[in-house]
Scaffold this motif. Structure first.
Motif, mmCIF file in Angstrom:
data_model
loop_
_atom_site.group_PDB
_atom_site.id
_atom_site.type_symbol
_atom_site.label_atom_id
_atom_site.label_comp_id
_atom_site.label_asym_id
_atom_site.label_seq_id
_atom_site.Cartn_x
_atom_site.Cartn_y
_atom_site.Cartn_z
ATOM 1 N N UNK A 12 -24.199 20.812 5.025
ATOM 2 C CA UNK A 12 -22.958 21.520 4.720
ATOM 3 C C UNK A 12 -22.334 20.963 3.434
ATOM 4 N N UNK A 13 -22.384 19.661 3.284
ATOM 5 C CA UNK A 13 -21.837 19.021 2.102
ATOM 6 C C UNK A 13 -22.581 19.434 0.832
ATOM 7 N N UNK A 14 -23.896 19.470 0.927
ATOM 8 C CA UNK A 14 -24.719 19.886 -0.228
ATOM 9 C C UNK A 14 -24.451 21.345 -0.568
ATOM 10 N N UNK A 48 -21.729 22.962 -0.020
ATOM 11 C CA UNK A 48 -20.404 23.021 -0.646
ATOM 12 C C UNK A 48 -20.448 22.630 -2.112
ATOM 13 N N UNK A 49 -21.253 21.614 -2.444
ATOM 14 C CA UNK A 49 -21.367 21.185 -3.849
ATOM 15 C C UNK A 49 -22.059 22.256 -4.680
ATOM 16 N N UNK A 50 -22.971 22.996 -4.070
ATOM 17 C CA UNK A 50 -23.671 24.052 -4.792
ATOM 18 C C UNK A 50 -22.843 25.326 -4.903
ATOM 19 N N UNK A 51 -21.714 25.354 -4.217
ATOM 20 C CA UNK A 51 -20.820 26.485 -4.306
ATOM 21 C C UNK A 51 -21.147 27.617 -3.361
ATOM 22 N N UNK A 52 -21.762 27.325 -2.255
ATOM 23 C CA UNK A 52 -22.114 28.385 -1.283
ATOM 24 C C UNK A 52 -21.252 28.277 -0.065
ATOM 25 N N UNK A 63 -34.362 13.621 18.663
ATOM 26 C CA UNK A 63 -34.607 12.476 19.555
ATOM 27 C C UNK A 63 -33.584 11.363 19.330
ATOM 28 N N UNK A 64 -33.258 11.084 18.086
ATOM 29 C CA UNK A 64 -32.357 9.976 17.794
ATOM 30 C C UNK A 64 -30.908 10.410 17.617
ATOM 31 N N UNK A 65 -30.608 11.667 17.914
ATOM 32 C CA UNK A 65 -29.228 12.129 17.892
ATOM 33 C C UNK A 65 -28.625 12.257 16.506
ATOM 34 N N UNK A 66 -29.439 12.447 15.511
ATOM 35 C CA UNK A 66 -28.934 12.554 14.146
ATOM 36 C C UNK A 66 -28.723 13.980 13.689
ATOM 37 N N UNK A 67 -28.784 14.924 14.609
ATOM 38 C CA UNK A 67 -28.692 16.336 14.228
ATOM 39 C C UNK A 67 -27.343 16.646 13.581
ATOM 40 N N UNK A 68 -26.259 16.065 14.115
ATOM 41 C CA UNK A 68 -24.935 16.308 13.549
ATOM 42 C C UNK A 68 -24.847 15.765 12.126
ATOM 43 N N UNK A 69 -25.441 14.613 11.888
ATOM 44 C CA UNK A 69 -25.429 14.023 10.550
ATOM 45 C C UNK A 69 -26.209 14.897 9.567
ATOM 46 N N UNK A 70 -27.328 15.448 10.022
ATOM 47 C CA UNK A 70 -28.127 16.330 9.160
ATOM 48 C C UNK A 70 -27.321 17.573 8.805
#
Length: 68
Positions: free
Chosen positions: A60-62, A64-68, A48-55
């Motif tokens: 993706x960032x998390x 990457x930090x976990x090594x996947x 609804x608030x257009x935050x899907x890209x941010x999520x």
């Protein structure tokens, strides 16, 4: 004094009943149940608030930090 004893007795009975049905204390829930309750609302708010890209960027960032 009698009121205090009555509450203690009720609390003790509640603990016995909880331990008979899986050992969970009253007021606690399994973490997966909590996720299942919150996830639909979180997805709805993100869409609804257009935050899907941010999520997705954060996920993706998390990953990457976990090594996947």
């Amino acid at each position: 004094m009698a009121d205090s004893f009555g509450r203690t007795a009720v609390r003790t009975q509640g603990r016995r009943a909880a331990s008979a049905f899986g050992g969970r204390r009253p007021g606690t829930r399994h973490p997966l149940v909590a996720v299942a309750m919150v996830l639909p609302l979180a997805v709805l708010l993100a869409v609804v608030f257009g935050g899907w890209e941010a999520v997705m960027t954060q996920a993706s960032s998390v990953a990457g930090m976990l090594g996947r």
